[in-house]
Design an enzyme around this catalytic site. Structure first.
Site, mmCIF file in Angstrom:
data_model
loop_
_atom_site.group_PDB
_atom_site.id
_atom_site.type_symbol
_atom_site.label_atom_id
_atom_site.label_comp_id
_atom_site.label_asym_id
_atom_site.label_seq_id
_atom_site.Cartn_x
_atom_site.Cartn_y
_atom_site.Cartn_z
ATOM 1 N N ASP A 13 1.060 -1.255 -0.143
ATOM 2 C CA ASP A 13 -0.080 0.155 -0.144
ATOM 3 C C ASP A 13 0.821 1.365 -0.067
ATOM 4 O OD1 ASP A 13 -1.745 -1.979 0.708
ATOM 5 O OD2 ASP A 13 -2.842 -0.751 2.098
ATOM 6 N N GLU B 38 -11.539 -1.185 1.892
ATOM 7 C CA GLU B 38 -10.256 -0.669 2.682
ATOM 8 C C GLU B 38 -9.964 0.482 1.815
ATOM 9 O OE1 GLU B 38 -7.910 -4.748 3.512
ATOM 10 O OE2 GLU B 38 -8.181 -4.550 1.519
HETATM 11 C C1 FRU Z 1 -4.928 -2.989 1.952
HETATM 12 C C2 FRU Z 1 -4.667 -3.342 3.249
HETATM 13 C C3 FRU Z 1 -5.098 -2.073 4.219
HETATM 14 C C4 FRU Z 1 -4.168 -2.352 5.329
HETATM 15 C C5 FRU Z 1 -3.037 -2.785 4.945
HETATM 16 C C6 FRU Z 1 -2.497 -3.905 5.753
HETATM 17 O O1 FRU Z 1 -4.098 -3.863 1.260
HETATM 18 O O2 FRU Z 1 -5.191 -4.232 3.871
HETATM 19 O O3 FRU Z 1 -6.382 -2.186 4.682
HETATM 20 O O4 FRU Z 1 -3.979 -1.257 6.214
HETATM 21 O O5 FRU Z 1 -3.116 -3.419 3.645
HETATM 22 O O6 FRU Z 1 -1.328 -4.472 5.243
#
Ligand code: FRU
Length: 466
Positions: free
Chosen positions: A83, A325
């Site tokens: 991310d 997300e």
């Molecule tokens: C999206 C996610 C987010 C979280 C992060 C954890 O890819 O699942 O929601 O903050 O990755 O790795």
């Protein structure tokens, strides 16, 4: 203050990229305040209904990510990188700072997770922290790893998950980092904030500060499920932005509808006008995704982000999906585009969709009502030939979409059978969307990790350096 600088870049494996048509420096765009934002508390959440999701179509060119070549370049050989979010202003515009592009990413040391294997990649969340990268060109070919952002020991919990980094208005170099502070045991997930200063010279970018992390808010059990109510709850991924309608600061985040897991039953309103005979399976009651929102009630101009009022969700997906997300928003042409990402495995009931980014559009500002974009909600999904190739798409104010590579199948291997594949953990090709009314269209593909800035921060003259 610590200076968290290190220079462990290894970028030799990166392809040349065609350059973006960059928007010239100094062209700061602002939104004029409009006067329709005040009616927020009478609204209920908009629904992403089963009937909408049933329209999701796979492999349609305008809503499908291009296939990624197996020999994609890797930006960081030492760390998994997933991310990511570019340094931006409070209105969402990506900026450069003294000519540097700056990108924040969740990272985990590849060796510590167990090496360059699927097991290592799958364990990344248990090692996650926020790192940063900087580049002179933004074209993806010269990202340098700068190190961790938050000072050692400052995060109050086990891991650092997604968030956003915002240059503080009226300052020369102050960065507000909002992120998710996640604990393994007891399971907690809290929206947190930390402040630092951005420093650079001709060769490097580094930070000072980020030594003190403050919790901002957690799930309340009234608007958003707590862990006690729902052990599969999500509460994370703050996206802080100014609403052009009322000039106030809000945060979007991922949540679940409040209430005990399994007891919230989808109604005919959640189903919508489905074909006769459609029966919502029992699993629908376990899909309770909600795009959350809270309003800042303390004084941001004094750097006080301590007080937030949790408001009812903007969009719920009861019976459709359990995941919303990294929600984020783009204000364009008097429309509000609200995006969120979801995995195919989190759809339930009769709804099905690919891993990708989904969108909702409002003609009446941030508080909706929202309609699913492209009728179904799907904005960009992975192709069926490579269903796990990308994830965590983030769409900026100019329509550029940034994501990471997850798993790319080898040509000829069955993508469903996990034959030969290559793990990513690096940035995917950037693509560009045209947002037009209630629709989106994929129009351009760039190289891996390209970003584009709207303006150069130091050229904005309203600074009052702190
Ligand atoms: C999206 C996610 C987010 C979280 C992060 C954890 O890819 O699942 O929601 O903050 O990755 O790795």
């Amino acid at each position: 203050m610590d200076i968290n600088e290190s220079d462990k870049s290894n970028n030799s494996n990166v392809m040349r990229t065609p350059s973006f048509d960059r928007i010239s420096l100094g062209a700061k765009t602002g939104h004029n305040l409009r006067d329709r934002g005040a009616v927020l508390d009478q609204r209920g959440p908009s629904r992403w209904r089963t009937a909408d999701a049933l329209k999701i179509a796979y492999d349609v060119p305008g809503t499908t990510m291009p296939e990624i070549p197996y020999n994609f370049p890797v930006i960081d050989q030492e760390n998994w990188q997933w991310d990511s979010w570019a340094l931006r202003d409070i209105d969402g515009h990506t900026i450069t700072y003294n000519g540097w592009y700056i990108l924040f990413s969740l990272i985990a040391n590849r060796q510590k997770t167990g090496g360059n294997t699927i097991e290592g990649w799958s364990r990344r969340n248990d090692f996650a922290s926020i790192g940063y990268y900087y580049s002179r060109t933004g074209n993806g070919s010269d990202w340098k790893f700068g190190g961790h952002v938050i000072a050692k020991g400052a995060n109050k919990r086990s891991w650092q998950w997604s968030g956003c980094a915002v240059m503080r208005e009226g300052t020369a170099d102050i960065v507000d980092l909002f992120y998710t502070s996640v604990n393994e045991d007891p399971p907690e997930s809290v929206v947190a904030h930390t402040v630092g200063r951005l420093c650079c010279n001709e060769e490097h970018v580094w930070f000072q500060g980020f030594e003190k992390c403050e919790d901002l808010f957690a799930a309340d059990g009234k608007h958003y499920a707590t862990f006690r109510q729902n052990q599969f709850w999500d509460f994370r991924d703050p996206h802080v932005v100014r609403n052009p309608d009322d000039g106030q600061i809000y945060v979007l985040f991922e949540g679940n509808i409040a209430g005990k897991r399994g007891t919230i039953l989808p109604t005919t309103l959640d189903m919508g006008p489905v074909p006769a005979g459609t029966v919502e399976p029992d699993s629908g009651r376990f899909s309770t995704a909600a795009i959350g929102i809270a309003r800042l009630t303390s004084d941001a101009s004094k750097g006080d982000f301590s007080k937030w009022e949790l408001l009812p969700p903007l969009v719920t997906a009861l019976g459709v999906n359990d995941q919303a997300e990294r929600p984020h928003v783009v204000f364009k042409d008097d429309m509000t585009y609200l995006f969120t990402i979801a995995h195919d495995s989190f759809f339930s009931g009769v709804a099905k969709g690919p891993d990708g980014v989904y969108g909702f559009v409002s003609r009446d500002g941030l508080f909706g009502p929202y309609k699913p974009m492209n009728s179904s909600g799907l904005v960009l999904g992975n192709p069926t030939s490579a269903p796990k190739e990308t994830y965590s798409h983030f769409i900026d104010t100019e329509g550029f979409v940034q994501s990471f590579i997850d798993i790319v199948p080898a040509k000829g291997s069955d993508p469903e059978q996990q034959g030969d594949y290559r793990i990513g953990g690096t940035l995917a090709p950037t693509v560009r969307l045209v947002l037009e009314g209630e629709s989106s269209y994929l129009t351009e593909t760039f190289d891996c990790g390209e970003i584009s800035a709207v303006y150069e921060w130091t050229e904005v003259q309203n600074h009052n350096p702190a």
